[in-house]
Design a protein around this motif. Sequence first.
Motif, PDB file in Angstrom:
ATOM      1  N   PRO A 250       0.847  -1.202   0.000  1.00 46.24           N
ATOM      2  CA  PRO A 250       0.000   0.000   0.000  1.00 46.24           C
ATOM      3  C   PRO A 250       0.881   1.250   0.000  1.00 46.24           C
ATOM      4  O   PRO A 250       1.473   1.602   1.030  1.00 46.24           O
ATOM      5  CB  PRO A 250      -0.811  -0.132   1.289  1.00 46.24           C
TER       6      PRO A 250
ATOM      7  N   LEU B 253       0.365   4.151   2.691  1.00 43.85           N
ATOM      8  CA  LEU B 253       0.816   3.795   4.035  1.00 43.85           C
ATOM      9  C   LEU B 253       2.342   3.720   4.090  1.00 43.85           C
ATOM     10  O   LEU B 253       2.963   4.109   5.090  1.00 43.85           O
ATOM     11  CB  LEU B 253       0.202   2.457   4.444  1.00 43.85           C
TER      12      LEU B 253
ATOM     13  N   ILE C 212      -0.791   4.060  11.375  1.00 40.27           N
ATOM     14  CA  ILE C 212      -0.025   2.831  11.173  1.00 40.27           C
ATOM     15  C   ILE C 212      -0.474   1.692  12.070  1.00 40.27           C
ATOM     16  O   ILE C 212      -0.851   0.611  11.598  1.00 40.27           O
ATOM     17  CB  ILE C 212       1.486   3.099  11.377  1.00 40.27           C
TER      18      ILE C 212
ATOM     19  N   LYS D 131      -3.820  -0.323  11.409  1.00 38.24           N
ATOM     20  CA  LYS D 131      -3.803  -1.188  10.223  1.00 38.24           C
ATOM     21  C   LYS D 131      -3.173  -2.544  10.541  1.00 38.24           C
ATOM     22  O   LYS D 131      -3.710  -3.597  10.174  1.00 38.24           O
ATOM     23  CB  LYS D 131      -3.021  -0.505   9.099  1.00 38.24           C
TER      24      LYS D 131
ATOM     25  N   ILE E 139      -5.369  -4.641  13.006  1.00 32.99           N
ATOM     26  CA  ILE E 139      -6.534  -5.246  12.352  1.00 32.99           C
ATOM     27  C   ILE E 139      -6.111  -6.482  11.563  1.00 32.99           C
ATOM     28  O   ILE E 139      -6.794  -7.514  11.584  1.00 32.99           O
ATOM     29  CB  ILE E 139      -7.232  -4.220  11.436  1.00 32.99           C
ATOM     30  N   LEU E 140      -4.988  -6.399  10.863  1.00 22.95           N
ATOM     31  CA  LEU E 140      -4.497  -7.558  10.121  1.00 22.95           C
ATOM     32  C   LEU E 140      -4.182  -8.717  11.061  1.00 22.95           C
ATOM     33  O   LEU E 140      -4.466  -9.877  10.755  1.00 22.95           O
ATOM     34  CB  LEU E 140      -3.245  -7.178   9.320  1.00 22.95           C
TER      35      LEU E 140
ATOM     36  N   MET F  74       2.709  -6.850   5.349  1.00 20.90           N
ATOM     37  CA  MET F  74       2.581  -5.503   5.900  1.00 20.90           C
ATOM     38  C   MET F  74       3.738  -5.185   6.851  1.00 20.90           C
ATOM     39  O   MET F  74       4.303  -4.085   6.809  1.00 20.90           O
ATOM     40  CB  MET F  74       1.251  -5.376   6.645  1.00 20.90           C
TER      41      MET F  74
END
Length: 262
Positions: A150, A153, A204, A207, A210-211, A228
């Motif tokens: 991404p 990000l 940051i 994200k 949540i992953l 990520m």
Amino acid sequence: MIALFILIIHAIETLAYAVRLSGARVKLLASALSLFNVMVMVSRLANMMQQPFTGSLVDTAPTDNAMTFVEHQFRLIIGAASLGTIVGILLIPTFVAIFSRAIVHLAEERGSIPALLKKGFTFDYVRRGIKHIHTPNFSYLKGIRLQDIPIKLFVINIVITAIYTIGVLSALYATLLVPELKTTAVMASGLINGIATILLILFIDPKISILADDVINKRGSYLDLKRMSVMMMFSRFLGTIMAQLLLIPGAHYVAWFAKLIA
């Protein structure tokens, strides 16, 4: 000595990304976050310890070429930050394995960090930990593609890391630009690092969290989380490179801000 502190700080903060990977791996994210907080506390303590030594570089700089001397020293310090980040990246596979075991033991000790440390530093557990050492290789990057990164990000994390890296250094350099307002300039470093921390928390951390939750709840894959995390580590490294470019402009900004509020 200062460069060593900075290297350790950035290596620890890079390795902190391994904690969430380990937590998702063993399905104990809450325990992983406790260990993550310990990592952050250690890095912040190391950062506080090195700041007086960094400040002494300005106080003891030769009067005839103070700016050149201090800039050279500060660029070496930023270079140590880049090196520390690389060290952290290379140690990620090893520490994912070690942290996975540490998180399981932390859960067994009912969240007692002292009990975990007491157990972890016994000869038997140190010997087991050595067996988890992995030689860095490109196979760890298998399945990670550039097109999956991404970009927004990635760029945000570069900027945040750059700001955090130069926060104290630019404020100290600004004391040479506005010596009559040196106290105001030095205190501005807390504001700079505070802004960087807020941006990190807002953009940051949610994200990645949540992953990690998706992996544990079987709504996402471990590969996505690893992708990520690896992306964040490399963007962190690029952020330390960008810090070299922002050091002097950042100092001029701090000097301007000190004049504005004085």
